[in-house]
Each structure stands twice: as structure tokens, then as C-alpha cells.
Design a protein around this motif. Sequence first.
Motif, PDB file in Angstrom:
ATOM      1  N   SER A  69      22.558   0.730   9.388  1.00  0.00           N
ATOM      2  CA  SER A  69      23.604   1.603   9.444  1.00  0.00           C
ATOM      3  C   SER A  69      23.553   2.867   8.687  1.00  0.00           C
ATOM      4  N   TYR A  70      23.126   2.760   7.458  1.00  0.00           N
ATOM      5  CA  TYR A  70      23.185   4.178   6.678  1.00  0.00           C
ATOM      6  C   TYR A  70      21.676   4.476   6.300  1.00  0.00           C
ATOM      7  N   ARG A  71      20.882   3.785   6.705  1.00  0.00           N
ATOM      8  CA  ARG A  71      19.481   4.182   6.234  1.00  0.00           C
ATOM      9  C   ARG A  71      19.163   4.409   4.798  1.00  0.00           C
ATOM     10  N   PHE A  72      19.572   3.511   4.087  1.00  0.00           N
ATOM     11  CA  PHE A  72      19.067   3.653   2.481  1.00  0.00           C
ATOM     12  C   PHE A  72      18.251   2.366   2.363  1.00  0.00           C
ATOM     13  N   GLY A  73      17.323   2.542   1.340  1.00  0.00           N
ATOM     14  CA  GLY A  73      16.375   1.493   1.231  1.00  0.00           C
ATOM     15  C   GLY A  73      15.100   1.883   1.650  1.00  0.00           C
ATOM     16  N   GLN A  74      14.147   0.944   1.454  1.00  0.00           N
ATOM     17  CA  GLN A  74      12.749   1.587   1.586  1.00  0.00           C
ATOM     18  C   GLN A  74      11.943   0.593   2.684  1.00  0.00           C
ATOM     19  N   ILE A  75      10.960   1.283   3.194  1.00  0.00           N
ATOM     20  CA  ILE A  75      10.027   0.664   4.107  1.00  0.00           C
ATOM     21  C   ILE A  75       8.768   0.580   3.406  1.00  0.00           C
TER      22      ILE A  75
ATOM     23  N   LEU B 133       0.888  -1.379   0.033  1.00  0.00           N
ATOM     24  CA  LEU B 133      -0.101  -0.097   0.165  1.00  0.00           C
ATOM     25  C   LEU B 133       0.795   1.424   0.162  1.00  0.00           C
ATOM     26  N   LEU B 134       2.048   1.096   0.598  1.00  0.00           N
ATOM     27  CA  LEU B 134       2.802   2.388   0.981  1.00  0.00           C
ATOM     28  C   LEU B 134       4.274   1.953   0.796  1.00  0.00           C
ATOM     29  N   VAL B 135       5.018   2.769  -0.050  1.00  0.00           N
ATOM     30  CA  VAL B 135       6.481   2.551   0.026  1.00  0.00           C
ATOM     31  C   VAL B 135       7.189   3.968   0.319  1.00  0.00           C
TER      32      VAL B 135
ATOM     33  N   ALA C  20      -2.179  -4.111   9.448  1.00  0.00           N
ATOM     34  CA  ALA C  20      -1.185  -3.609   8.458  1.00  0.00           C
ATOM     35  C   ALA C  20      -0.114  -4.414   8.988  1.00  0.00           C
ATOM     36  N   VAL C  21       1.096  -4.339   8.102  1.00  0.00           N
ATOM     37  CA  VAL C  21       2.365  -4.990   8.255  1.00  0.00           C
ATOM     38  C   VAL C  21       3.421  -4.072   7.662  1.00  0.00           C
ATOM     39  N   ILE C  22       4.423  -3.900   8.400  1.00  0.00           N
ATOM     40  CA  ILE C  22       5.553  -2.892   7.787  1.00  0.00           C
ATOM     41  C   ILE C  22       6.804  -3.924   7.582  1.00  0.00           C
ATOM     42  N   ILE C  23       7.280  -3.741   6.356  1.00  0.00           N
ATOM     43  CA  ILE C  23       8.782  -4.556   6.281  1.00  0.00           C
ATOM     44  C   ILE C  23       9.498  -3.568   6.139  1.00  0.00           C
ATOM     45  N   ASN C  24      10.542  -3.519   6.824  1.00  0.00           N
ATOM     46  CA  ASN C  24      11.493  -2.331   6.672  1.00  0.00           C
ATOM     47  C   ASN C  24      12.917  -3.051   5.971  1.00  0.00           C
ATOM     48  N   LYS C  25      12.963  -2.668   4.840  1.00  0.00           N
ATOM     49  CA  LYS C  25      14.108  -3.003   3.857  1.00  0.00           C
ATOM     50  C   LYS C  25      15.455  -2.153   3.978  1.00  0.00           C
ATOM     51  N   GLN C  26      15.316  -1.325   4.930  1.00  0.00           N
ATOM     52  CA  GLN C  26      16.590  -0.024   4.987  1.00  0.00           C
ATOM     53  C   GLN C  26      17.758  -0.986   5.751  1.00  0.00           C
TER      54      GLN C  26
END
Length: 72
Positions: A40-46, A8-10, A31-37
Amino acid sequence: MEKHWIKLLVTTNAIQAEITKQMLEEHGVPAVIINKQDSSYRFGQIELYVHESKEASARGLIAEIEQGDSEV
């Protein structure tokens, strides 16, 4: 992840994802959150997922919130 869940949201903003998740759950939409960040460096998506049976409700709730924010 089980079948029949819709992305639903990125976002890259963990706080936005968590607030959206909490709002949906307060209105009876699991709802479920999958954190792909990277931790250490906080790049990527949630990514935030809802079950396909609740997708219309979730999109409606998010639209209401966004509409309310634009009126302020």
C-alpha cells in the motif's frame, strides 16, 4: 529460499530491480527478486539474489552497465 544464493542488490526501485534481473538472465545468470515492500505505501526493500556460483559473473555484468552509464 534455497541455500547458496547471494544478495546482490537491495533497492526501493522495483523497475531497477526488474531491469537488472532481466539483464542478468539475458546473459545466462539466473536471478530471483524478493519484494519486501509494503503493497500500500511502498516502503521497504526489494532484494535481488543470484546463485553463489554466478556471483562473479553477475557483479561483472552490473559493473559494466554502471560504467557505461557513467560515460554517457
